[in-house]
Design a protein around this motif. Structure first.
Motif, PDB file in Angstrom:
ATOM      1  N   GLN A 111      15.826  49.192   1.859  1.00  0.00           N
ATOM      2  CA  GLN A 111      16.250  48.230   1.015  1.00  0.00           C
ATOM      3  C   GLN A 111      15.846  46.970   2.116  1.00  0.00           C
ATOM      4  O   GLN A 111      15.589  45.760   1.785  1.00  0.00           O
ATOM      5  CB  GLN A 111      17.841  48.116   0.926  1.00  0.00           C
ATOM      6  CG  GLN A 111      18.131  48.955  -0.067  1.00  0.00           C
ATOM      7  CD  GLN A 111      17.656  48.624  -1.440  1.00  0.00           C
ATOM      8  OE1 GLN A 111      16.555  49.003  -1.911  1.00  0.00           O
ATOM      9  NE2 GLN A 111      18.609  47.821  -2.152  1.00  0.00           N
ATOM     10  N   SER A 112      15.652  47.268   3.199  1.00  0.00           N
ATOM     11  CA  SER A 112      15.166  45.980   4.284  1.00  0.00           C
ATOM     12  C   SER A 112      13.812  45.763   3.948  1.00  0.00           C
ATOM     13  O   SER A 112      13.548  44.648   3.964  1.00  0.00           O
ATOM     14  CB  SER A 112      15.392  46.474   5.682  1.00  0.00           C
ATOM     15  OG  SER A 112      16.773  46.629   6.402  1.00  0.00           O
ATOM     16  N   ILE A 116      19.236  51.732   4.308  1.00  0.00           N
ATOM     17  CA  ILE A 116      18.990  50.563   5.015  1.00  0.00           C
ATOM     18  C   ILE A 116      17.718  50.288   5.225  1.00  0.00           C
ATOM     19  O   ILE A 116      16.857  49.146   5.323  1.00  0.00           O
ATOM     20  CB  ILE A 116      19.549  50.675   6.379  1.00  0.00           C
ATOM     21  CG1 ILE A 116      21.267  50.641   6.154  1.00  0.00           C
ATOM     22  CG2 ILE A 116      19.188  49.702   7.656  1.00  0.00           C
ATOM     23  CD1 ILE A 116      21.950  50.953   7.718  1.00  0.00           C
ATOM     24  N   GLU A 166      28.517  43.178   9.986  1.00  0.00           N
ATOM     25  CA  GLU A 166      28.397  42.227   8.856  1.00  0.00           C
ATOM     26  C   GLU A 166      28.492  40.895   9.218  1.00  0.00           C
ATOM     27  O   GLU A 166      27.669  40.090   8.998  1.00  0.00           O
ATOM     28  CB  GLU A 166      29.440  42.749   7.854  1.00  0.00           C
ATOM     29  CG  GLU A 166      28.951  42.076   6.534  1.00  0.00           C
ATOM     30  CD  GLU A 166      30.004  42.126   5.529  1.00  0.00           C
ATOM     31  OE1 GLU A 166      29.709  42.180   4.280  1.00  0.00           O
ATOM     32  OE2 GLU A 166      31.212  42.353   5.686  1.00  0.00           O
ATOM     33  N   LEU A 172      25.331  40.987   5.087  1.00  0.00           N
ATOM     34  CA  LEU A 172      24.319  41.934   4.756  1.00  0.00           C
ATOM     35  C   LEU A 172      24.604  42.236   3.289  1.00  0.00           C
ATOM     36  O   LEU A 172      25.525  42.234   2.647  1.00  0.00           O
ATOM     37  CB  LEU A 172      24.610  43.293   5.701  1.00  0.00           C
ATOM     38  CG  LEU A 172      24.583  43.000   7.095  1.00  0.00           C
ATOM     39  CD1 LEU A 172      24.934  44.342   7.674  1.00  0.00           C
ATOM     40  CD2 LEU A 172      23.044  42.724   7.799  1.00  0.00           C
ATOM     41  N   TRP A 203      24.126  47.141  -5.909  1.00  0.00           N
ATOM     42  CA  TRP A 203      24.238  47.010  -4.516  1.00  0.00           C
ATOM     43  C   TRP A 203      25.149  46.156  -3.915  1.00  0.00           C
ATOM     44  O   TRP A 203      25.856  46.064  -3.047  1.00  0.00           O
ATOM     45  CB  TRP A 203      22.747  46.571  -3.977  1.00  0.00           C
ATOM     46  CG  TRP A 203      21.751  47.702  -4.118  1.00  0.00           C
ATOM     47  CD1 TRP A 203      20.596  47.607  -4.879  1.00  0.00           C
ATOM     48  CD2 TRP A 203      21.915  49.066  -3.737  1.00  0.00           C
ATOM     49  NE1 TRP A 203      19.666  48.832  -5.010  1.00  0.00           N
ATOM     50  CE2 TRP A 203      20.631  49.976  -4.133  1.00  0.00           C
ATOM     51  CE3 TRP A 203      22.808  49.733  -3.037  1.00  0.00           C
ATOM     52  CZ2 TRP A 203      20.439  51.244  -3.929  1.00  0.00           C
ATOM     53  CZ3 TRP A 203      22.280  51.069  -2.714  1.00  0.00           C
ATOM     54  CH2 TRP A 203      21.379  51.783  -3.069  1.00  0.00           C
ATOM     55  N   LYS A 237      23.079  47.378   2.339  1.00  0.00           N
ATOM     56  CA  LYS A 237      23.158  47.805   3.803  1.00  0.00           C
ATOM     57  C   LYS A 237      24.325  48.014   4.134  1.00  0.00           C
ATOM     58  O   LYS A 237      24.499  48.819   5.307  1.00  0.00           O
ATOM     59  CB  LYS A 237      22.385  46.668   4.597  1.00  0.00           C
ATOM     60  CG  LYS A 237      20.998  46.267   4.297  1.00  0.00           C
ATOM     61  CD  LYS A 237      20.353  45.185   4.898  1.00  0.00           C
ATOM     62  CE  LYS A 237      19.013  44.947   4.564  1.00  0.00           C
ATOM     63  NZ  LYS A 237      18.778  44.059   3.484  1.00  0.00           N
ATOM     64  N   GLY A 257      25.132  51.385   3.468  1.00  0.00           N
ATOM     65  CA  GLY A 257      24.563  52.184   4.436  1.00  0.00           C
ATOM     66  C   GLY A 257      24.972  52.601   5.697  1.00  0.00           C
ATOM     67  O   GLY A 257      25.244  53.544   6.010  1.00  0.00           O
ATOM     68  N   ASP A 279      28.196  46.935  -1.770  1.00  0.00           N
ATOM     69  CA  ASP A 279      28.685  46.509  -0.141  1.00  0.00           C
ATOM     70  C   ASP A 279      29.936  45.780  -0.177  1.00  0.00           C
ATOM     71  O   ASP A 279      30.451  45.749   0.782  1.00  0.00           O
ATOM     72  CB  ASP A 279      27.456  45.038   0.050  1.00  0.00           C
ATOM     73  CG  ASP A 279      25.870  45.920   0.343  1.00  0.00           C
ATOM     74  OD1 ASP A 279      25.789  47.027   1.026  1.00  0.00           O
ATOM     75  OD2 ASP A 279      25.129  44.958   0.170  1.00  0.00           O
TER      76      ASP A 279
END
Length: 361
Positions: free
Chosen positions: A296-297, A293, A218, A241, A139, A245, A248, A143
């Motif tokens: 993962q949040s 999003i 971001e 982020l 991840w 995310k 996403g 990102d």
């Protein structure tokens, strides 16, 4: 300002550059091989380089060794190329299968025919393998890659202009694209001189805007830990982020733009339930982006403890600490000549240190 009547297509000689012929033209007549370099391939390679460099700096700012990007790219890029070709062949079966087609053309990627959605799926798989080997969180890498990936796609779309392909419906707009009527993709029944929507140009603009938007989001919705409560709180400019995310956001942005652009393209494509497969794929990208999003949040409300997997952390190499010192005195294995009249500055310094601190063990 007067707008041009249309966007002209490049001369077809721009599509392929014969390096071998160029070498012969400048006097290297002994070089007898033709090496064709296609403009589309150059555009894609430029995009890969741009994405790699951008990911390098973004991952490095997150605390990783920037060079690990190349280790991961060695897996992600080949996987992505294979996936791009696979998805294109599957969604255009009439172009590759049947009594009039040789099966080996399925592998003739130099003839054109790749699909970004296949590159995303297979490229993600290759990146995951590369991340596991390099000890980097997938991840975190995703990102760091996302904005550069959009930029890479923008560069790649210039190849469609060189190839005179993937244009949209006829239009009378000033920026309509001029396509020669002899082009195999020119729709039958339309008069010569018809202008078309330059859908690849629209995607270039959409992708570049997307890079700016994602970086702005971001930056605005950054995070740090509250000193009072120890919980993550939004602080503009403090952090980025995380936990996928940004990826996403990329999937949502690209999916929205691509779903519309596919609706005005006129190149043949496999239709499923009355909708082009690439539109289904774009809708799928939007859905996956939202799921990433949301999930993962909830799973990771805090910050990433490290870009690296547990136990695989990296730290910059420590400076070399050596007890070796320069000397101009004559010792075993030292060819220095001894000045018996005047002690050197280094010798005096050594004697001073030894007398004050004692010899080192």
């Amino acid at each position: 300002m007067v707008l041009p009547a249309s966007i002209p297509s490049p001369d077809q000689s721009w599509q392929v550059f014969n390096l071998g012929q160029w070498l012969r033209d400048i006097g290297l007549s002994w070089f007898g091989y033709d090496i064709n370099i296609r403009a589309y391939a150059v555009c894609i390679l430029i995009g890969i380089v741009v994405a790699t460099v951008m990911t390098y700096y973004r991952l490095k700012r997150r605390g990783a060794d920037g060079g690990v990007v190349l280790d991961i790219a060695l897996w992600a890029v080949p996987f992505g190329i294979v996936g791009a070709r696979f998805f294109h062949v599957v969604t255009h079966p009439d172009d590759y299968f049947g009594p009039t087609h040789a099966f080996w053309h399925v592998f003739a990627i130099w003839e054109g025919g790749i699909a970004i959605f296949g590159a995303l799926v297979f490229g993600a798989l290759g990146a995951y393998v590369g991340c596991r080997i390099a000890g980097v969180r997938f991840w975190s890498f995703a990102d760091a890659l996302a904005p550069g990936l959009l930029l890479a796609q923008a560069f790649g779309r210039f190849g469609n202009w060189f190839n005179h392909e993937l244009f949209g419906l006829p239009t009378n707009l000033p920026w309509g694209l001029e396509i020669e009527s002899s082009n195999p993709a020119f729709p039958a029944g339309l008069p010569a001189g018809t202008l078309f929507h330059p859908t690849f140009l629209y995607e270039i603009i959409w992708n570049v805007i997307g890079v700016i938007v994602i970086l702005a989001i971001e930056r605005k919705h950054s995070w740090r830990r509250s000193e009072r409560f120890g919980l993550p709180v939004p602080v503009p400019g403090a952090y980025r982020l995380q936990w996928g995310k940004v990826l996403g956001l990329y999937l949502i942005w690209y999916g929205i733009g691509r779903s519309y652009l596919e609706s005005i393209r006129i190149d043949p494509s496999l239709i499923f339930l009355g909708v082009r497969t690439n539109i289904w794929a774009a809708w799928g990208a939007i859905l996956v982006g939202i799921v990433i999003i949301v999930v993962q949040s909830r799973r990771h409300p805090g910050l990433e403890p490290s870009v690296y997997l547990p136990g695989r952390e990296w730290s910059p190499a420590a400076a070399v600490d050596s007890d070796d010192t320069y000397t101009d005195s004559d010792e075993d294995g030292n060819d220095a000549e001894v000045d018996t009249t005047t002690p050197s500055v280094a010798s005096k310094a050594r004697k001073s240190v030894t007398s004050e601190a004692g010899p080192r063990s």
